[in-house]
Design a protein around this motif. Structure first.
Motif, PDB file in Angstrom:
ATOM      1  N   GLU A 239      22.291  39.023  11.821  1.00 28.10           N
ATOM      2  CA  GLU A 239      23.142  37.879  12.131  1.00 28.10           C
ATOM      3  C   GLU A 239      22.277  36.657  12.430  1.00 28.10           C
ATOM      4  OE1 GLU A 239      25.849  38.627  15.220  1.00 28.10           O
ATOM      5  OE2 GLU A 239      26.887  40.298  14.209  1.00 28.10           O
TER       6      GLU A 239
ATOM      7  N   VAL B 260      26.136  28.322   5.862  1.00 28.15           N
ATOM      8  CA  VAL B 260      26.946  29.271   5.114  1.00 28.15           C
ATOM      9  C   VAL B 260      26.029  30.315   4.504  1.00 28.15           C
ATOM     10  CG1 VAL B 260      28.727  27.560   4.610  1.00 28.15           C
ATOM     11  CG2 VAL B 260      26.864  27.921   2.988  1.00 28.15           C
ATOM     12  N   ASP B 261      26.617  31.463   4.144  1.00 25.61           N
ATOM     13  CA  ASP B 261      25.831  32.511   3.496  1.00 25.61           C
ATOM     14  C   ASP B 261      25.870  32.326   1.991  1.00 25.61           C
ATOM     15  OD1 ASP B 261      28.319  33.321   2.706  1.00 25.61           O
ATOM     16  OD2 ASP B 261      28.391  35.113   3.991  1.00 25.61           O
TER      17      ASP B 261
ATOM     18  N   ARG C  59      30.562  31.694   2.757  1.00 26.47           N
ATOM     19  CA  ARG C  59      31.297  31.891   4.004  1.00 26.47           C
ATOM     20  C   ARG C  59      30.558  31.187   5.130  1.00 26.47           C
ATOM     21  NH1 ARG C  59      31.443  37.170   1.934  1.00 26.47           N
ATOM     22  NH2 ARG C  59      29.742  37.758   3.386  1.00 26.47           N
ATOM     23  N   GLU C  60      31.309  30.497   5.953  1.00 31.01           N
ATOM     24  CA  GLU C  60      30.708  29.751   7.051  1.00 31.01           C
ATOM     25  C   GLU C  60      30.259  30.695   8.149  1.00 31.01           C
ATOM     26  OE1 GLU C  60      32.252  26.686  10.452  1.00 31.01           O
ATOM     27  OE2 GLU C  60      32.864  26.217   8.383  1.00 31.01           O
ATOM     28  N   LEU C  61      28.985  30.507   8.568  1.00 29.36           N
ATOM     29  CA  LEU C  61      28.408  31.341   9.610  1.00 29.36           C
ATOM     30  C   LEU C  61      28.275  30.594  10.926  1.00 29.36           C
ATOM     31  CD1 LEU C  61      25.562  33.030   7.530  1.00 29.36           C
ATOM     32  CD2 LEU C  61      27.855  33.917   7.977  1.00 29.36           C
ATOM     33  N   TRP C  62      28.084  29.303  10.853  1.00 26.76           N
ATOM     34  CA  TRP C  62      27.863  28.543  12.086  1.00 26.76           C
ATOM     35  C   TRP C  62      28.149  27.076  11.813  1.00 26.76           C
ATOM     36  CZ3 TRP C  62      24.525  24.438  13.000  1.00 26.76           C
ATOM     37  CH2 TRP C  62      24.357  24.075  14.355  1.00 26.76           C
TER      38      TRP C  62
ATOM     39  N   TYR D 283      20.546  31.785   3.176  1.00 26.36           N
ATOM     40  CA  TYR D 283      21.370  30.933   4.037  1.00 26.36           C
ATOM     41  C   TYR D 283      21.238  29.488   3.562  1.00 26.36           C
ATOM     42  CZ  TYR D 283      21.269  34.966   7.155  1.00 26.36           C
ATOM     43  OH  TYR D 283      21.377  36.218   7.679  1.00 26.36           O
TER      44      TYR D 283
END
Length: 438
Positions: free
Chosen positions: A53, A77-78, A82-85, A144
């Protein structure tokens, strides 16, 4: 010249303004890109991956990332988009996920991508995307993509301020340069004004040649003009001397004619005296034209009808051996000018009509649209070349005596009064000469 120079100046400074504007715009965009890349590096420095993570510090070094509504936002995003932070400042940021995916999916790691995106309310944002490969385990690398967004409002404000200053200064420079050009041209063209003043003084008779101290650029012109003026003066003196010699040479024959006329009958003596007086007036008039320094016409009101009657009576005596009838249609009109000019003009035209006509010559004088019009017609053979006949020395009929200057003199008189002369075919079959004085 000033208009052309101003136009060139406007085009040059306009193009220069466009070039500077575009250069500043590119420079400002590059500055935004470099600044966003520094923010990316700052985010990377506080990033870490633990148990697969991605983790970032809760409090970022850049205070704008921590403040809502600051206009600076960050999102990670990955590889699937997809949004990660996202940073605390980006809580209310609504960038379409599809747009972020379209940017991140074709990217290669280590290569930043700069551009512009819009939120759901069509608010523009600059963005810089930067993809990194993170070693999450010994065999696995995870991609990332870091996004940093910044509102375009400060950038647009900076561009607008620059443009206002740029075009304001360019307009000021144009005005200043036009004033400088005007002063330079006035200074540079001052010798031409001096030349014009000297020529006017020569025309008025105040001086005989160009006396000014002219610059090298027009010194050759002034020298040639002085040579031309000198030659013209010599020709005028020669002409005046010739006319004076001619007048002097005619004095004796005229005196003899006067003496011989005393022995003639009363009617013949009167006719001869009139013609001798007319010859003296012509000689005096031509002498006056030779020595005068002014081209201004003496305007005097002359009744046309009595003058025409005297001319017709004289010509009837001249052409007693030729059956020519001189018909006149003369209204009670007035000619403003020199009586000798009108006598010379009508005398030449009527004499030609009588000389070349078969049996009829017609003189019509009428008012036409505030202009005085003279029409002289005959029933002769007409004139084929109506242009050449007005040139001095041109004669289309060598059977008759003369020097070929009568119509040329007529044309010169008409020109002096700004009139118009036209030659065409008369309904009588011969020539028709129309003269109109304004």
């Amino acid at each position: 010249m000033l208009l052309s120079a101003t136009l060139v100046l406007l085009v040059f400074l306009g193009l220069m303004g466009v070039v500077l504007d575009r250069a500043f715009h590119r420079s400002a965009e590059q500055a935004v890109q470099d600044r966003l890349l520094l923010h990316i590096y700052g985010l990377l420095s506080v990033s870490d991956v633990s148990d697969g993570e991605l983790m970032l510090a809760e409090e970022l070094q850049e205070p704008r990332f921590n403040r809502l509504g600051s206009g600076l936002h960050a999102v990670v995003v990955d590889s699937d988009g997809r949004e990660l932070w996202r940073s605390p400042s980006a809580v209310d940021l609504q960038i379409k996920g599809r747009d972020i995916t379209q940017v991140s999916s074709p990217m290669s790691s280590g290569t930043p991508q700069f551009g512009e995106l819009f939120d759901t309310e069509q608010q523009p944002f600059f963005f810089l995307a930067y993809q990194v490969l993170w070693q999450t385990s010994e065999q696995v690398q995870t991609a990332y993509t870091y996004f940093v967004f910044e509102e375009t409002t400060p950038f647009e404000s900076e561009i607008s301020t620059f443009r206002n200053n740029l075009w304001g200064w360019l307009v000021g420079v144009v005005i200043a340069l036009v004033m400088v050009q005007t002063a330079i041209m006035q200074w540079g063209l001052r010798p031409l004004q001096q030349l014009a003043d000297d020529l006017k003084a020569i025309e008025d008779g105040d001086q005989e040649h160009l006396e000014g101290d002219y610059p090298t650029e027009i010194d050759g012109v002034t020298r040639n003009l002085n040579i031309l003026l000198g030659n013209e003066r010599e020709q005028r003196e020669k002409y005046r001397t010739t006319m004076a010699d001619l007048a002097h040479s005619l004095k004796t024959p005229m005196a003899i004619l006067k003496g011989a006329a005393a022995d003639l009958p009363e009617d013949e003596r009167q006719s001869l005296d009139d013609q001798i007086k007319r010859m003296e007036e012509i000689i005096s008039y031509q002498l006056e034209r030779a020595v005068t320094r002014s081209s201004k016409l003496v305007q005097k009101a002359i009744n046309v009808r009595p003058l025409v009657e005297r001319l017709v009576a004289a010509l009837n005596k001249v052409y007693t051996d030729k059956p020519v009838t001189i018909a006149t249609a003369v209204d009670d009109l007035t000619f403003f000018g020199d009586e000798r000019d009108l006598m010379e003009l009508l005398g030449n035209l009527l004499d030609n009509a009588c000389k070349y006509g078969q049996s009829t010559a017609v003189l019509t004088v009428a008012q036409e649209d505030q202009s005085l019009k003279f029409i002289i017609e005959d029933d002769g053979a007409g004139i084929a070349d109506t242009q050449s006949v007005l040139k001095r020395g041109a004669r289309l009929d060598s059977a008759e005596s003369g020097q070929g200057i009568g119509l040329a003199i007529v044309a010169e008189i008409v020109a002096r009064y700004n009139g118009k002369i036209a030659i065409d075919t008369s309904p009588l079959g011969g020539a028709r000469v129309s003269v109109v004085f304004p």
